[in-house]
Design a protein around this motif. Structure first.
Motif, PDB file in Angstrom:
ATOM      1  N   UNK A   1     159.228  84.981  -3.872  1.00  0.00           N
ATOM      2  CA  UNK A   1     158.433  85.249  -2.671  1.00  0.00           C
ATOM      3  C   UNK A   1     156.956  85.214  -3.042  1.00  0.00           C
ATOM      4  N   UNK A   2     156.158  84.512  -2.236  1.00  0.00           N
ATOM      5  CA  UNK A   2     154.742  84.385  -2.530  1.00  0.00           C
ATOM      6  C   UNK A   2     153.930  85.551  -2.004  1.00  0.00           C
ATOM      7  N   UNK A   3     152.612  85.454  -2.205  1.00  0.00           N
ATOM      8  CA  UNK A   3     151.718  86.504  -1.736  1.00  0.00           C
ATOM      9  C   UNK A   3     151.613  86.482  -0.218  1.00  0.00           C
ATOM     10  N   UNK A   4     151.294  87.642   0.376  1.00  0.00           N
ATOM     11  CA  UNK A   4     151.086  87.725   1.810  1.00  0.00           C
ATOM     12  C   UNK A   4     149.809  86.989   2.197  1.00  0.00           C
ATOM     13  N   UNK A   5     149.789  86.482   3.451  1.00  0.00           N
ATOM     14  CA  UNK A   5     148.571  85.845   3.940  1.00  0.00           C
ATOM     15  C   UNK A   5     147.486  86.899   4.093  1.00  0.00           C
ATOM     16  N   UNK A   6     146.281  86.483   3.751  1.00  0.00           N
ATOM     17  CA  UNK A   6     145.155  87.413   3.863  1.00  0.00           C
ATOM     18  C   UNK A   6     144.778  87.600   5.325  1.00  0.00           C
ATOM     19  N   UNK A   7     144.143  88.718   5.635  1.00  0.00           N
ATOM     20  CA  UNK A   7     143.678  88.974   6.996  1.00  0.00           C
ATOM     21  C   UNK A   7     142.694  87.895   7.415  1.00  0.00           C
ATOM     22  N   UNK A   8     142.946  87.289   8.584  1.00  0.00           N
ATOM     23  CA  UNK A   8     142.054  86.247   9.081  1.00  0.00           C
ATOM     24  C   UNK A   8     142.356  84.858   8.544  1.00  0.00           C
TER      25      UNK A   8
END
Length: 219
Positions: free
Chosen positions: A1-8
């Motif tokens: 599982x990859x990193x979460x999308x950043x805010x914005x």
């Protein structure tokens, strides 16, 4: 599982944007007639389907003619049918007959959602690679590149005919001759661009004798 999308961070719905609504159009006609010495029947139709995958479609046109005519003790008749079908399709999975590369479905699943898959072509006409810093073999083919630049097409012309004559000499003696004919040629065409993983493997000599298709390199 990859990193979460950043805010914005912009997130693209590549899977939903890629597929489209498919349609089917089916039109037919028939004409019939006759008298005490003969009859005929003529029919035709066209079926047009557009696929849910961009650029894919299926088209079939068909005609049929039956007829019979009586002249004294002789009867002549025939049945003829012609159809032409054309298909435009694309690779769905890895490679073709063991040649490697990616099909559109595998590429969509692997494509990251923070990359706009619609940006598939550079200004010079080459493929906009997802990872330009690494080799073509290690990249993922953009699905739009696969369906637009590397189509698979086939066309089938089919003719079936039966012709007969009958001579009725008496109530218990007659002579009948029948002749039948079937013709079904089917050319298949596969095109590849120079920036396609599969073409890159074919240039290396992979599986030439295994492929029942015509390959056209478009520089």
């Amino acid at each position: 599982m990859g990193n979460k999308f950043a805010d914005g961070e912009t997130v693209y719905d590549n899977l939903r944007d890629f597929f489209k609504t498919g349609y089917t159009y089916d039109n037919n006609f028939n004409v019939t007639g006759g008298n005490k010495n003969g009859n005929f029947y003529l029919s035709g139709g066209n079926l047009k389907q557009t696929g849910i995958i961009p650029t894919t479609d299926y088209d079939r046109t068909n005609f049929r003619l039956n007829g019979e005519q009586r002249l004294g003790i002789m009867t002549f008749g025939g049945n003829a049918a012609f159809s032409q079908s054309k298909t435009t399709k694309t690779l769905t999975g890895t490679g073709l007959w063991g040649t490697g590369g990616n099909g559109y479905l595998e590429s969509i699943i692997a494509y990251p959602r923070n990359a706009n898959m619609k940006n598939w072509q550079n200004a010079d006409g080459s493929q906009n690679l997802l990872l330009p810093a690494i080799s073509l073999e290690a990249n993922i083919d953009n699905p739009y590149w696969t369906v637009n630049m590397n189509p698979q097409t086939d066309k089938t012309n089919r003719f079936l005919g039966t012709f007969y004559t009958n001579a009725k000499f008496t109530d218990w003696l007659d002579f009948t001759y029948r002749l039948g004919l079937i013709i079904i040629p089917q050319p298949i065409l596969q095109k590849f661009q120079r920036d396609h993983l599969l073409w890159n493997n074919i240039k290396k000599g992979c599986c030439h004798k295994m492929l029942p298709v015509v390959y056209v390199y478009k520089p």
